[in-house]
Design an enzyme around this catalytic site. Sequence first.
Site, PDB file in Angstrom:
ATOM      1  CG  HIS A   6      27.372 -49.672 -52.737  1.00 30.19           C
ATOM      2  ND1 HIS A   6      27.825 -48.698 -52.657  1.00 30.19           N
ATOM      3  CD2 HIS A   6      25.938 -49.513 -53.373  1.00 30.19           C
ATOM      4  CE1 HIS A   6      27.018 -47.673 -53.220  1.00 30.19           C
ATOM      5  NE2 HIS A   6      26.075 -48.139 -53.468  1.00 30.19           N
ATOM      6  CD  GLU A  52      21.084 -48.619 -48.064  1.00 30.68           C
ATOM      7  OE1 GLU A  52      21.791 -49.926 -48.129  1.00 30.68           O
ATOM      8  OE2 GLU A  52      21.361 -47.523 -48.009  1.00 30.68           O
ATOM      9  CG  HIS A  53      18.428 -48.964 -51.710  1.00 27.90           C
ATOM     10  ND1 HIS A  53      19.706 -49.631 -51.284  1.00 27.90           N
ATOM     11  CD2 HIS A  53      18.639 -47.837 -51.905  1.00 27.90           C
ATOM     12  CE1 HIS A  53      20.356 -48.416 -51.005  1.00 27.90           C
ATOM     13  NE2 HIS A  53      19.701 -47.463 -51.438  1.00 27.90           N
ATOM     14  CG  ASP A  75      22.060 -45.075 -55.115  1.00 26.29           C
ATOM     15  OD1 ASP A  75      21.336 -45.432 -53.760  1.00 26.29           O
ATOM     16  OD2 ASP A  75      22.394 -45.835 -55.481  1.00 26.29           O
ATOM     17  CD  GLN A 104      23.049 -51.885 -52.500  1.00 25.35           C
ATOM     18  OE1 GLN A 104      22.458 -50.997 -52.854  1.00 25.35           O
ATOM     19  NE2 GLN A 104      23.909 -52.151 -51.553  1.00 25.35           N
ATOM     20  CG  HIS A 152       5.387 -30.894  -9.733  1.00 26.99           C
ATOM     21  ND1 HIS A 152       6.555 -31.027  -8.989  1.00 26.99           N
ATOM     22  CD2 HIS A 152       5.881 -30.951 -11.052  1.00 26.99           C
ATOM     23  CE1 HIS A 152       7.495 -31.358  -9.783  1.00 26.99           C
ATOM     24  NE2 HIS A 152       7.122 -31.435 -10.813  1.00 26.99           N
TER      25      HIS A 152
END
Lengths: 426, 426
Positions: B253, B317-318, B351, B250, B410
């Site tokens: 990145h 996220e993970h 991934d 990670q 209506h």
Amino acid sequence: MRIIIDAQNIDYLEILKRPCELNIGLREQVSAIISKVKADGDKALKEFTSKFDRVELDTIEVDLKALNDSKKHVETELGLAIEVASKNIEQFHAAQRIQEIEVNTMPGVTCKLLYRPLNRVGLYIPGGTAPLISTALMLGVPARVAGCNELIVCTPPPINPAILYACSLINARVFCVGGAQAIAAMAFGTESIPRVDKIFGPGNSFVTEAKMQVAAMGVPIDIPAGPSELLVVADESANPTFIAADLLSQAEHGTDSQVVLISTSQTIIDNTLNELKSQLTKLPRKEIAQESLKNSAAIKVDSIKRALEISNGYAPEHLILAVNDASRHVDQVMNAGSIFLGSYTPESVGDYASGTNHTLPTSGFARNWSGVSLNSFTKTITVQEVDKKGIASIGQTVIALAEAEQLNAHANAVKVRLNQLKKNQK
Amino acid sequence: MRIIIDAQNIDYLEILKRPCELNIGLREQVSAIISKVKADGDKALKEFTSKFDRVELDTIEVDLKALNDSKKHVETELGLAIEVASKNIEQFHAAQRIQEIEVNTMPGVTCKLLYRPLNRVGLYIPGGTAPLISTALMLGVPARVAGCNELIVCTPPPINPAILYACSLINARVFCVGGAQAIAAMAFGTESIPRVDKIFGPGNSFVTEAKMQVAAMGVPIDIPAGPSELLVVADESANPTFIAADLLSQAEHGTDSQVVLISTSQTIIDNTLNELKSQLTKLPRKEIAQESLKNSAAIKVDSIKRALEISNGYAPEHLILAVNDASRHVDQVMNAGSIFLGSYTPESVGDYASGTNHTLPTSGFARNWSGVSLNSFTKTITVQEVDKKGIASIGQTVIALAEAEQLNAHANAVKVRLNQLKKNQK
């Protein structure tokens, strides 16, 4: 209402352009309101409520007693209608619960899709002369079915008892704030109003602009809002009295509403126009309806197929199929918020009580947005579990892709495991 | 990497604040690019490509021959990996297809929920030194499974053959444009690039800002993007070599990535930190990983329950659960993009190839956003059909609510039908 004879070269996107209000300076005004609420919290809310609603608030939250007592102030018949509508909405949204998914994509590789409710959701109920009870139900009931922990309602003063009663049924905390300031408060939190995970609900141009601005900051919203519309497809079997009543029920919403009638029958068009005139005179909101009929059109076509082609291009919020054996045409509908089948399904049943959600994509957004459903109150989490056999079978694929993307640490995370497996075998 | 001993009064939101780049003037720059693309179309795209990518484009669309020939330029092993990954992604997303729902909410009142694929979707694939093949698959394969009619890929020059090969598998039209200008082109259309219904894909700060700006104009996007992150929960059974490799996968990145380790075992924390040091030296992207480890933390806790409490607050996220019998803890995970269970499930399998989608909510958005799933490429339409018996049973409910909301037209749409039924009975 304009009458158009269909031809292939007609640019319906141009002819049926939705009326839209241009409000110069709206963006800056709303942005200033949001900044002030972020900076000053409750103090800003009280100032804006004094300025815009001319009400001096002591406390922003409606107390529990007022919620609990609300039923007493609601007429029996209305109370019953609220309960019936709630029950239908609950039933249809409960049926939307879906099973978690589990798949083995390779030996030893299991993938799952799980659902979780949003924790805290914000529901905006507009103020104005009429209490939008149905909005509270359409947003609150599905949120409860989804399992959301906390429902926050913001609505401007004065709050009608019927709104409070609907809020008590959905067990919401109610805050007496409206406008862009309410949206800002729910998006970022104040001393009184907790920050929510997603914001739902209709509103005027300030509310809509505020929702789009907080969405651009990462706060999810239900759908962008625009003027609302109805398209009716009718064949010779349709009832002009019913069609006219349906068109007017949409037209009375606001002067920027739009209604479209597409028919294979000139007689149906002519008779509907006559019916419109006579029904219009009896309506309390006839000035509004009259104004929005000016944005509207009746189109004569040769076939239902062509009618649906035009409808798909227009992407109506509401689509009534007042044709013989209406359900066989549903497969051809690609873009619409909600479809009403046959002569005995007026749009107003969906607005209030059939069970479907009335929070629908307007303004052509039915092309690429969904209406509110159970799903709107949940989020997904994926899961994967790989065992030793699995990493052996999927490992090379991951390594090859990671190395092609020059992400060697990604490849390495697989390699250390494959190495361990080799060691174990020795 | 900071080491923290857990205590109840620690403000993890503050300590684990995501690093974020402040880019002064970004908003105005992106807004100017969007306006120019809206006004000048292809001409603007060519000018921006010349200015930012230093490439003079003759035609913006990649020709079909280049797509068809792309396989020749891809190494066999990589080609195979692309095919295996595609197949797994296809399998998991195909399992997400859901049945249409049909419910009778009252006698004579039927409600349905239908699904329709989005017609045309836009997929953005970032450029840069490494070809993000996996992004093309993660977005394109589910779009095809959903039944979208047309896939539009935008990616800046030069385009790697492996990207072209992935695009040929998903049968996409490919346009050689990147940055905010590509997002604007897909949102509003140019002479070459058709307007899409929704925009997907990651990108740099310009791309991300452009997506948020077009979203505020009503164009749906997948998810807001932010720096990405991994949180590992480990007990004493975990393998420090594996954990370190995962954290580094990670961390490589970008310098704004963040990794967090939470463990019940001080020994695991110590050994992981040692492993990090030794694995780091061997990485090609070690400068980046080293930098992002500075944003990172290891937290010693007393229980897995407490670890998951902190994790839910962080909303990673993970999330790797490197603990004994990992699956029994999944029910306690409320906020996460994707969960990786046990010691042989590195983040990198998700991934690339397990089948789950790698387009996940970053930056804490897992609190209230979902990752990309089949659902992201579809929209819903509701249907209702009421028969004569149905309108008789639901009619009074609709009338009572419509009249309370002062929408008499209506109510009238129901009344004209009830009147007709009475006439029929006579």
